[in-house]
Write a protein that holds these residues in place. Structure first.
Motif, PDB file in Angstrom:
ATOM      1  N   ALA A 169      -8.699   5.864   8.956  1.00  0.00           N
ATOM      2  CA  ALA A 169      -8.730   6.008  10.277  1.00  0.00           C
ATOM      3  C   ALA A 169     -10.062   5.272  11.015  1.00  0.00           C
ATOM      4  CB  ALA A 169      -8.471   7.578  10.668  1.00  0.00           C
ATOM      5  N   ARG A 170     -11.172   5.554  10.127  1.00  0.00           N
ATOM      6  CA  ARG A 170     -12.432   5.121  10.701  1.00  0.00           C
ATOM      7  C   ARG A 170     -12.933   3.615  10.262  1.00  0.00           C
ATOM      8  NH1 ARG A 170     -14.368  10.772   8.111  1.00  0.00           N
ATOM      9  NH2 ARG A 170     -13.729  10.190   5.900  1.00  0.00           N
ATOM     10  N   SER A 171     -12.227   3.368   9.505  1.00  0.00           N
ATOM     11  CA  SER A 171     -12.519   1.941   8.530  1.00  0.00           C
ATOM     12  C   SER A 171     -13.083   0.906   9.573  1.00  0.00           C
ATOM     13  CB  SER A 171     -11.478   1.527   7.556  1.00  0.00           C
ATOM     14  OG  SER A 171     -10.427   1.155   8.229  1.00  0.00           O
ATOM     15  N   GLU A 184       0.537  -0.366  13.293  1.00  0.00           N
ATOM     16  CA  GLU A 184       0.924  -0.855  11.611  1.00  0.00           C
ATOM     17  C   GLU A 184       0.643   0.480  10.705  1.00  0.00           C
ATOM     18  OE1 GLU A 184      -2.545  -3.505  11.553  1.00  0.00           O
ATOM     19  OE2 GLU A 184      -4.018  -1.986  11.484  1.00  0.00           O
ATOM     20  N   VAL A 185       1.340   0.170   9.621  1.00  0.00           N
ATOM     21  CA  VAL A 185       1.349   1.226   8.503  1.00  0.00           C
ATOM     22  C   VAL A 185      -0.031   1.334   7.913  1.00  0.00           C
ATOM     23  CG1 VAL A 185       3.886   1.418   8.252  1.00  0.00           C
ATOM     24  CG2 VAL A 185       2.299  -0.106   6.904  1.00  0.00           C
ATOM     25  N   SER A 186      -0.569   2.428   7.431  1.00  0.00           N
ATOM     26  CA  SER A 186      -2.066   2.510   6.914  1.00  0.00           C
ATOM     27  C   SER A 186      -1.930   3.949   6.352  1.00  0.00           C
ATOM     28  CB  SER A 186      -2.834   2.609   8.200  1.00  0.00           C
ATOM     29  OG  SER A 186      -4.128   2.632   7.880  1.00  0.00           O
ATOM     30  N   ARG A 187      -3.015   4.298   5.782  1.00  0.00           N
ATOM     31  CA  ARG A 187      -3.341   5.663   4.924  1.00  0.00           C
ATOM     32  C   ARG A 187      -4.418   6.266   6.158  1.00  0.00           C
ATOM     33  NH1 ARG A 187      -0.073   6.305   1.036  1.00  0.00           N
ATOM     34  NH2 ARG A 187      -1.436   7.773   0.098  1.00  0.00           N
ATOM     35  N   VAL A 188      -4.201   7.639   6.098  1.00  0.00           N
ATOM     36  CA  VAL A 188      -5.121   8.462   6.739  1.00  0.00           C
ATOM     37  C   VAL A 188      -6.556   8.316   6.574  1.00  0.00           C
ATOM     38  CG1 VAL A 188      -5.800  10.796   7.451  1.00  0.00           C
ATOM     39  CG2 VAL A 188      -3.159  10.107   7.145  1.00  0.00           C
ATOM     40  N   PRO A 189      -7.248   8.071   5.566  1.00  0.00           N
ATOM     41  CA  PRO A 189      -8.456   7.876   5.343  1.00  0.00           C
ATOM     42  C   PRO A 189      -8.955   6.821   6.001  1.00  0.00           C
ATOM     43  CG  PRO A 189      -7.505   8.613   3.023  1.00  0.00           C
ATOM     44  CD  PRO A 189      -6.374   8.432   3.973  1.00  0.00           C
TER      45      PRO A 189
END
Length: 315
Positions: free
Chosen positions: A70-72, A63-68
């Motif tokens: 990654a650990r959410s 899925e598309v996401s944002r780099v920050p």
């Protein structure tokens, strides 16, 4: 300084700093899924070779996401590492959750894969961190690929971080793709999350991310909607004054005059949305003050210059 090799590359760098370089969601997901599907059998073979027992690896999500982010979804006790490449210092962010770590450690040290493992509800031990690093190495090797499609990752991967270090590690923002890999035995399951900037995933895949001098305008519009292209962005130009001690700063008074450094006019900075884009030269044309763009801003060089004694900066 280190600067982009062409005006087109400089434009791409500036756009990424402002909004995050991205592609069409369907295209990004397709490229990420193809990469992950090629890597899953390699990863399963690699882990089975390390553990001497079969471990099930499957693709859970792309899925598309944002780099920050990654650990959410990793919970409180996870391990993480960031792998660089010539294209990006954070080409791949790897996160393994506590459940997957417990499976790996138990299996590696002879645990019965048909028996549930005890969950990890504390900070990771050095052994658990080392095992996480081994797993990250296998994942990175499987995804790295070879030939024209290779990501050219800098391997071996850096040692995994965990605890406070992993939670506080700063991840540069940007458009990303998120690949979730499941690690399981007949009775337990965990996950490994791979987060990569979209430009890294798309680069070199059927020329998706290549930008030439002739088509840079088309490329910009292919990345962003017309609404984004019409958005107004406020520009700010600032010029450095001088270096003062904290004592001098505390003694400043209303009406006091502060001298410019000799090189201040040639070190103005042009910024938008809090991001510095260019180093400029301050000047005047007729009755109007101006700034003339000299070169794109280089954060790494700026950090190095900041470590130098006062008055020894770039001329």
């Amino acid at each position: 300084m280190t600067s982009p090799g062409s005006p087109a590359q400089a434009r791409s760098l500036i756009i990424e700093r402002l909004v995050g370089d991205s592609g069409e969601a369907d295209q990004v997901i397709e490229a990420g899924r193809a990469m992950a599907e090629r890597a899953v059998p390699l990863l399963q073979n690699g882990l089975s070779g390390e553990l001497r027992v079969p471990v099930i690896v499957d693709l859970k999500a792309v899925e598309v996401s944002r780099v920050p982010d990654a650990r959410s979804h990793a919970g409180d006790n996870f391990a993480m590492t960031v792998v660089g490449s010539p294209a990006s210092s954070d080409a791949m962010t790897l996160v393994i959750d506590a459940a997957a770590i417990a499976i790996m450690v138990s299996t590696l040290f002879g645990g019965d894969p048909d028996m549930p493992v005890s969950p990890i509800e504390r900070d990771l031990s050095p052994i658990e961190t080392d095992v996480s690093t081994m797993v990250f190495q296998q994942v990175a090797q499987a995804l790295n690929g070879s030939g024209p499609r290779s990501l050219d990752l800098r391997l071996p991967v850096p040692r995994a971080m965990s605890g406070t270090e992993a939670k506080r590690h700063v991840l540069r923002d940007g458009a990303a793709i998120r690949v979730v890999l499941g690690i399981s035995t007949p009775v337990d399951s965990g996950s490994i999350t791979v987060t990569m900037p979209q430009r890294v995933v798309l680069a070199g895949r059927d020329g998706t991310a290549s930008v030439s001098e002739a088509d840079h305008g088309t490329s910009w519009r292919a990345r962003f909607s017309e609404e984004v292209m019409r958005s107004a962005v406020a520009l700010e130009a600032t010029m450095p004054l001088t270096r003062l001690t904290l004592g001098d700063l505390a003694n400043l008074e209303v009406g006091q005059v502060i001298d410019f450094d000799e090189t201040a006019q040639s070190r103005a900075r042009l910024s938008a949305r809090g991001q510095t884009l260019f180093v400029c030269e301050f000047g005047k044309l007729g009755q109007n003050y101006t700034v003339r763009i000299k070169h794109p801003f280089d954060a790494g060089q700026d950090f190095i210059d900041g470590l130098m004694p006062a008055g020894a900066g770039r001329a």
